[in-house]
Design an enzyme around this catalytic site. Sequence first.
Site, PDB file in Angstrom:
ATOM      1  N   ARG A  62       0.833  -1.192   0.000  1.00  0.00           N
ATOM      2  CA  ARG A  62       0.000   0.000   0.000  1.00  0.00           C
ATOM      3  C   ARG A  62       0.868   1.242   0.000  1.00  0.00           C
ATOM      4  O   ARG A  62       1.750   1.396   0.842  1.00  0.00           O
ATOM      5  CB  ARG A  62      -0.908  -0.001   1.232  1.00  0.00           C
ATOM      6  CG  ARG A  62      -1.682   1.281   1.475  1.00  0.00           C
ATOM      7  CD  ARG A  62      -2.948   1.330   0.636  1.00  0.00           C
ATOM      8  NE  ARG A  62      -3.703   2.549   0.888  1.00  0.00           N
ATOM      9  CZ  ARG A  62      -4.710   2.650   1.742  1.00  0.00           C
ATOM     10  NH1 ARG A  62      -5.072   1.597   2.452  1.00  0.00           N
ATOM     11  NH2 ARG A  62      -5.362   3.771   1.895  1.00  0.00           N
TER      12      ARG A  62
ATOM     13  N   ARG B  60      -5.337   1.666  -4.889  1.00  0.00           N
ATOM     14  CA  ARG B  60      -4.540   1.008  -3.856  1.00  0.00           C
ATOM     15  C   ARG B  60      -4.540  -0.510  -4.041  1.00  0.00           C
ATOM     16  O   ARG B  60      -5.484  -1.091  -4.550  1.00  0.00           O
ATOM     17  CB  ARG B  60      -5.010   1.387  -2.464  1.00  0.00           C
ATOM     18  CG  ARG B  60      -6.377   0.874  -2.017  1.00  0.00           C
ATOM     19  CD  ARG B  60      -7.559   1.711  -2.496  1.00  0.00           C
ATOM     20  NE  ARG B  60      -7.462   3.132  -2.274  1.00  0.00           N
ATOM     21  CZ  ARG B  60      -7.877   3.732  -1.157  1.00  0.00           C
ATOM     22  NH1 ARG B  60      -8.393   3.062  -0.175  1.00  0.00           N
ATOM     23  NH2 ARG B  60      -7.780   5.031  -1.043  1.00  0.00           N
TER      24      ARG B  60
ATOM     25  N   ASP C 270      -6.900  -2.099   0.901  1.00  0.00           N
ATOM     26  CA  ASP C 270      -7.465  -1.223   1.930  1.00  0.00           C
ATOM     27  C   ASP C 270      -8.250  -2.122   2.872  1.00  0.00           C
ATOM     28  O   ASP C 270      -9.033  -2.961   2.418  1.00  0.00           O
ATOM     29  CB  ASP C 270      -8.399  -0.210   1.243  1.00  0.00           C
ATOM     30  CG  ASP C 270      -8.905   0.872   2.171  1.00  0.00           C
ATOM     31  OD1 ASP C 270      -8.215   1.217   3.142  1.00  0.00           O
ATOM     32  OD2 ASP C 270     -10.007   1.391   1.900  1.00  0.00           O
TER      33      ASP C 270
ATOM     34  N   ASP D  30     -10.688  -1.709   6.214  1.00  0.00           N
ATOM     35  CA  ASP D  30     -11.374  -0.780   7.121  1.00  0.00           C
ATOM     36  C   ASP D  30     -12.075  -1.560   8.227  1.00  0.00           C
ATOM     37  O   ASP D  30     -12.690  -2.597   7.965  1.00  0.00           O
ATOM     38  CB  ASP D  30     -12.441   0.025   6.362  1.00  0.00           C
ATOM     39  CG  ASP D  30     -11.847   1.004   5.367  1.00  0.00           C
ATOM     40  OD1 ASP D  30     -10.751   1.527   5.635  1.00  0.00           O
ATOM     41  OD2 ASP D  30     -12.489   1.233   4.325  1.00  0.00           O
TER      42      ASP D  30
END
Length: 165
Positions: A87, A96, A99, A101
């Site tokens: 990343r 990217r 990711d 989250d």
Amino acid sequence: MHMTKKTVYLGLGANLESPILQLRAARRAIGEIEGVDEMAFSSLYRSPPMGPQNQPDYVNAVMQIATCLPALDLLSTLQKIENAQGRVRLERWGARTLDIDILLYGEEDIDLPTLTVPHLGMTMRAFVLYPLFELSPELVINGHALVDFVHACPLNGLERLAREF
Ligand code: ROI
């Protein structure tokens, strides 16, 4: 021995360097974190980029884990996995390789400079809501039924990928 585990939902997204392989590697790495157990992993979903359009389509998924890690410890461990998978933060909302989250952390509301849970924007993003609904259709987020968010959210080009992916 005192042992409380939280049910946590993670949103995964990738749009560079073989996104499907990125998500597979991320799933393995997350499952190997000390204090984290995988409970479920959604189908993979393809979607056009939200935000800047001059980037490839995304592959997204949601992973359900059980963990005894505090939220910020989990966050920093997930960021190490993002970094290990190449990343690079160039521009806000840019492409990217990976990711991850934290979408939901048990029933907790977290409002810290580095972490907001429930994740801001998740209730309006098809690429989060549909895979999350696939895993846990009964969830309530910010006092509203997940199913109501799903029904209010257009697909915006989201497609579930065939199982062989
Ligand atoms: N768009 C899609 N479709 N999926 C994502 O995971 C995603 N992640 C992002 C931005 C750049 C906002 N757009 C996205 O961070």
